[in-house]
Design a protein around this motif. Structure first.
Motif, PDB file in Angstrom:
ATOM      1  N   ASP A   5      -8.210  -7.630  -0.344  1.00 43.62           N
ATOM      2  CA  ASP A   5      -9.403  -7.330  -1.143  1.00 43.62           C
ATOM      3  C   ASP A   5      -9.848  -5.878  -0.985  1.00 43.62           C
ATOM      4  OD1 ASP A   5      -9.539  -9.806  -2.245  1.00 43.62           O
ATOM      5  OD2 ASP A   5     -11.151 -10.556  -0.971  1.00 43.62           O
ATOM      6  N   VAL A   6      -9.910  -5.413   0.255  1.00 47.29           N
ATOM      7  CA  VAL A   6     -10.241  -4.009   0.533  1.00 47.29           C
ATOM      8  C   VAL A   6      -9.279  -3.530   1.619  1.00 47.29           C
ATOM      9  CG1 VAL A   6     -11.987  -2.324   1.211  1.00 47.29           C
ATOM     10  CG2 VAL A   6     -12.679  -4.425   0.014  1.00 47.29           C
ATOM     11  N   VAL A   7      -8.301  -2.740   1.224  1.00 47.75           N
ATOM     12  CA  VAL A   7      -7.271  -2.284   2.154  1.00 47.75           C
ATOM     13  C   VAL A   7      -7.532  -0.828   2.523  1.00 47.75           C
ATOM     14  CG1 VAL A   7      -4.813  -1.915   2.532  1.00 47.75           C
ATOM     15  CG2 VAL A   7      -5.586  -3.863   1.165  1.00 47.75           C
ATOM     16  N   LEU A   8      -7.656  -0.566   3.811  1.00 44.12           N
ATOM     17  CA  LEU A   8      -7.812   0.805   4.299  1.00 44.12           C
ATOM     18  C   LEU A   8      -6.510   1.236   4.961  1.00 44.12           C
ATOM     19  CD1 LEU A   8      -9.494   3.337   4.991  1.00 44.12           C
ATOM     20  CD2 LEU A   8     -10.117   2.188   7.137  1.00 44.12           C
ATOM     21  N   VAL A   9      -5.913   2.294   4.443  1.00 47.28           N
ATOM     22  CA  VAL A   9      -4.690   2.839   5.023  1.00 47.28           C
ATOM     23  C   VAL A   9      -5.037   4.120   5.767  1.00 47.28           C
ATOM     24  CG1 VAL A   9      -2.407   3.809   4.561  1.00 47.28           C
ATOM     25  CG2 VAL A   9      -3.244   1.885   3.199  1.00 47.28           C
ATOM     26  N   ALA A  10      -4.598   4.184   7.016  1.00 40.29           N
ATOM     27  CA  ALA A  10      -4.782   5.394   7.809  1.00 40.29           C
ATOM     28  C   ALA A  10      -3.504   6.212   7.735  1.00 40.29           C
ATOM     29  CB  ALA A  10      -5.090   5.032   9.257  1.00 40.29           C
ATOM     30  N   THR A  11      -3.606   7.451   7.306  1.00 42.17           N
ATOM     31  CA  THR A  11      -2.426   8.300   7.202  1.00 42.17           C
ATOM     32  C   THR A  11      -2.650   9.648   7.855  1.00 42.17           C
ATOM     33  OG1 THR A  11      -0.870   9.404   5.690  1.00 42.17           O
ATOM     34  CG2 THR A  11      -3.128   9.137   4.918  1.00 42.17           C
ATOM     35  N   ASP A  12      -1.633  10.114   8.578  1.00 39.82           N
ATOM     36  CA  ASP A  12      -1.652  11.477   9.106  1.00 39.82           C
ATOM     37  C   ASP A  12      -0.667  12.350   8.327  1.00 39.82           C
ATOM     38  OD1 ASP A  12       0.761  10.530   9.944  1.00 39.82           O
ATOM     39  OD2 ASP A  12       0.359  10.691  12.080  1.00 39.82           O
ATOM     40  N   LEU A  13      -0.227  11.825   7.162  1.00 36.75           N
ATOM     41  CA  LEU A  13       0.708  12.517   6.273  1.00 36.75           C
ATOM     42  C   LEU A  13       2.104  12.661   6.886  1.00 36.75           C
ATOM     43  CD1 LEU A  13      -1.679  15.245   4.820  1.00 36.75           C
ATOM     44  CD2 LEU A  13      -0.906  13.144   3.714  1.00 36.75           C
ATOM     45  N   SER A  14       2.395  11.826   7.871  1.00 37.24           N
ATOM     46  CA  SER A  14       3.736  11.814   8.449  1.00 37.24           C
ATOM     47  C   SER A  14       4.595  10.797   7.716  1.00 37.24           C
ATOM     48  CB  SER A  14       3.667  11.447   9.933  1.00 37.24           C
ATOM     49  OG  SER A  14       3.237  10.101  10.082  1.00 37.24           O
ATOM     50  N   GLU A  15       5.920  10.838   7.973  1.00 36.12           N
ATOM     51  CA  GLU A  15       6.818   9.874   7.350  1.00 36.12           C
ATOM     52  C   GLU A  15       6.500   8.457   7.812  1.00 36.12           C
ATOM     53  OE1 GLU A  15      10.892  10.856   7.885  1.00 36.12           O
ATOM     54  OE2 GLU A  15      10.748  12.804   6.872  1.00 36.12           O
ATOM     55  N   SER A  16       6.087   8.302   9.058  1.00 33.78           N
ATOM     56  CA  SER A  16       5.721   6.983   9.571  1.00 33.78           C
ATOM     57  C   SER A  16       4.569   6.393   8.779  1.00 33.78           C
ATOM     58  CB  SER A  16       5.341   7.080  11.047  1.00 33.78           C
ATOM     59  OG  SER A  16       4.866   5.849  11.528  1.00 33.78           O
ATOM     60  N   ALA A  17       3.623   7.227   8.399  1.00 29.94           N
ATOM     61  CA  ALA A  17       2.460   6.751   7.655  1.00 29.94           C
ATOM     62  C   ALA A  17       2.798   6.428   6.209  1.00 29.94           C
ATOM     63  CB  ALA A  17       1.349   7.794   7.706  1.00 29.94           C
ATOM     64  N   ASP A  18       3.912   6.935   5.692  1.00 22.22           N
ATOM     65  CA  ASP A  18       4.303   6.624   4.319  1.00 22.22           C
ATOM     66  C   ASP A  18       4.521   5.124   4.139  1.00 22.22           C
ATOM     67  OD1 ASP A  18       4.140   9.257   3.616  1.00 22.22           O
ATOM     68  OD2 ASP A  18       6.304   9.621   3.561  1.00 22.22           O
ATOM     69  N   GLU A  19       5.118   4.480   5.133  1.00 23.00           N
ATOM     70  CA  GLU A  19       5.328   3.034   5.045  1.00 23.00           C
ATOM     71  C   GLU A  19       3.992   2.309   5.027  1.00 23.00           C
ATOM     72  OE1 GLU A  19       7.665  -0.421   4.693  1.00 23.00           O
ATOM     73  OE2 GLU A  19       8.125   1.711   4.460  1.00 23.00           O
ATOM     74  N   ALA A  20       3.022   2.819   5.749  1.00 25.53           N
ATOM     75  CA  ALA A  20       1.689   2.220   5.737  1.00 25.53           C
ATOM     76  C   ALA A  20       1.075   2.304   4.338  1.00 25.53           C
ATOM     77  CB  ALA A  20       0.791   2.917   6.760  1.00 25.53           C
ATOM     78  N   ILE A  21       1.250   3.438   3.688  1.00 20.87           N
ATOM     79  CA  ILE A  21       0.729   3.589   2.324  1.00 20.87           C
ATOM     80  C   ILE A  21       1.392   2.598   1.378  1.00 20.87           C
ATOM     81  CG2 ILE A  21       0.610   5.150   0.341  1.00 20.87           C
ATOM     82  CD1 ILE A  21       0.306   7.472   2.330  1.00 20.87           C
ATOM     83  N   LYS A  22       2.708   2.464   1.479  1.00 18.99           N
ATOM     84  CA  LYS A  22       3.430   1.534   0.600  1.00 18.99           C
ATOM     85  C   LYS A  22       2.974   0.097   0.799  1.00 18.99           C
ATOM     86  CE  LYS A  22       7.665   4.355   0.671  1.00 18.99           C
ATOM     87  NZ  LYS A  22       9.063   4.397   1.174  1.00 18.99           N
ATOM     88  N   LEU A  23       2.888  -0.333   2.054  1.00 21.52           N
ATOM     89  CA  LEU A  23       2.500  -1.718   2.330  1.00 21.52           C
ATOM     90  C   LEU A  23       1.035  -1.962   1.981  1.00 21.52           C
ATOM     91  CD1 LEU A  23       4.364  -2.494   5.684  1.00 21.52           C
ATOM     92  CD2 LEU A  23       5.002  -3.128   3.350  1.00 21.52           C
ATOM     93  N   GLY A  24       0.178  -0.979   2.261  1.00 22.23           N
ATOM     94  CA  GLY A  24      -1.224  -1.119   1.892  1.00 22.23           C
ATOM     95  C   GLY A  24      -1.383  -1.267   0.387  1.00 22.23           C
ATOM     96  N   GLY A 119       2.931   8.670  15.081  1.00 17.97           N
ATOM     97  CA  GLY A 119       2.303   9.750  14.327  1.00 17.97           C
ATOM     98  C   GLY A 119       3.167  10.961  14.141  1.00 17.97           C
ATOM     99  N   LEU A 120       2.544  12.099  14.112  1.00 17.78           N
ATOM    100  CA  LEU A 120       3.200  13.335  13.728  1.00 17.78           C
ATOM    101  C   LEU A 120       4.327  13.770  14.663  1.00 17.78           C
ATOM    102  CD1 LEU A 120       0.069  15.386  12.664  1.00 17.78           C
ATOM    103  CD2 LEU A 120       1.939  14.686  11.175  1.00 17.78           C
ATOM    104  N   THR A 121       4.275  13.302  15.911  1.00 15.29           N
ATOM    105  CA  THR A 121       5.297  13.747  16.846  1.00 15.29           C
ATOM    106  C   THR A 121       6.669  13.239  16.482  1.00 15.29           C
ATOM    107  OG1 THR A 121       4.935  11.817  18.267  1.00 15.29           O
ATOM    108  CG2 THR A 121       3.643  13.792  18.747  1.00 15.29           C
ATOM    109  N   GLY A 122       6.728  12.050  15.877  1.00 15.26           N
ATOM    110  CA  GLY A 122       8.022  11.489  15.511  1.00 15.26           C
ATOM    111  C   GLY A 122       8.839  11.070  16.712  1.00 15.26           C
TER     112      GLY A 122
END
Length: 298
Positions: A5-24, A119-122
């Motif tokens: 209903d209300v999805v909050l995606v946290a992103t640090d603009l890293s590649e790891s966070a891209d999957e979070a955006i897709k799933l969110g 996060g950003l460290t990879g």
């Protein structure tokens, strides 16, 4: 209320966070819900009352960084999801990442928070540490720790058979219904208690292993509880009772099933407040090869 209903995606603009955006995006899309994407700009303001120009320069730098971050987040979300600019909300915060994300989650009434696994460290290391750990521990709603995995539509839920673990099974059933996925509910039958609490011979003796007939009775009893739990929750699922350490069994079973998602409650037998994630849940979030959805047990 649907998970998306209300999805909050946290992103640090890293590649790891891209999957979070897709799933969110997928969860919000299935539920016809709202997608909010949050990025936190690190803020360091000097304490220099004799040099106000230094503070002013820092504030201008933060504002500049927030403006660039907003544009970068918007472009990233559009590229990854195909959504138009008015199809999602961007929130740019400054300060501590975990505190800011948790505050936004409360502010928007999030029904799900999605974060990347690192996060950003990879650094190729296990997850729980720093920002992601605190989000999982303190969020008021379920948290999805996203890891890239092919879509198999197979979902694994784990339960210790306690009432506190039922929200995880219920949530897994909800996700499986929304995705029309195959759900497996698993209980790990740990027949070798910890030496600190188990039946051991004093001064380093070997633990007493229950006889096979007793283990079979325990297995049958556990399966009976699983039957009652799934029927009570109105869930159709394959049931599995497997001997071994809970976290190890769950991680191994997820790999054998090629599950794309593991669902676990934040705590089971301990009944601790939400500040305590629980060692089993923590190990699963750290060690699973796929995404892990952490349900909140109230």
């Amino acid at each position: 209320m649907a998970l998306g209903d209300v999805v909050l995606v946290a992103t640090d603009l890293s590649e790891s966070a891209d999957e979070a955006i897709k799933l969110g995006h997928e969860h919000a899309q299935r539920a016809g819900g709202k997608l909010v994407v949050c990025h936190v700009v690190h803020e360091v303001l000097r304490s220099a009352p004799l040099f106000p120009q230094a503070i002013q320069a820092d504030m201008e730098a933060v504002i500049h960084a927030e403006s660039h971050a907003a544009a970068a987040v918007e472009d990233r979300v559009k590229d990854l999801t195909g959504r138009p600019s008015n199809g999602f909300e961007v929130r740019i915060e400054s300060g501590g990442a975990d505190a800011s994300i948790l505050r936004v989650a409360e502010d928007v009434g999030a029904t799900l928070v999605v974060t990347g696994s690192r996060g950003l460290t990879g650094i190729a290391r296990l997850l729980l540490g720093n920002v992601a750990e605190r989000i999982v521990r303190y969020a008021h709603c379920p948290v999805l720790v996203a890891r890239p995995h092919k879509r198999t539509n197979k979902i694994l839920a784990t339960t210790d058979l306690s009432e506190l673990s039922q929200p995880g099974v219920a949530l897994a059933g909800q996700v499986a219904a929304e995705q029309r996925g195959a759900l497996t509910v698993l209980h790990a039958l740990d027949i070798l208690p910890s030496p600190a609490f188990g039946f051991t011979v004093p001064f380093g003796g070997a633990p007493v292993i229950p006889p096979p007939e007793l283990i079979e009775q325990m297995r049958g009893a556990a399966d009976g509880v699983l039957v009652g739990m799934t029927e009570r929750l109105g869930i159709k699922a394959e049931r599995r009772v497997i001997e071994g350490d809970a976290a190890t069994v769950v991680i191994r079973t997820a790999e054998e099933l090629d599950a794309e998602l593991v669902v676990v409650a934040t705590h089971g037998r301990t009944g601790l407040a939400r500040v305590a994630l629980g060692s089993v849940a923590e190990k699963i979030v750290r060690g699973a090869h796929c995404s892990v959805l952490v349900a909140r047990s109230h």
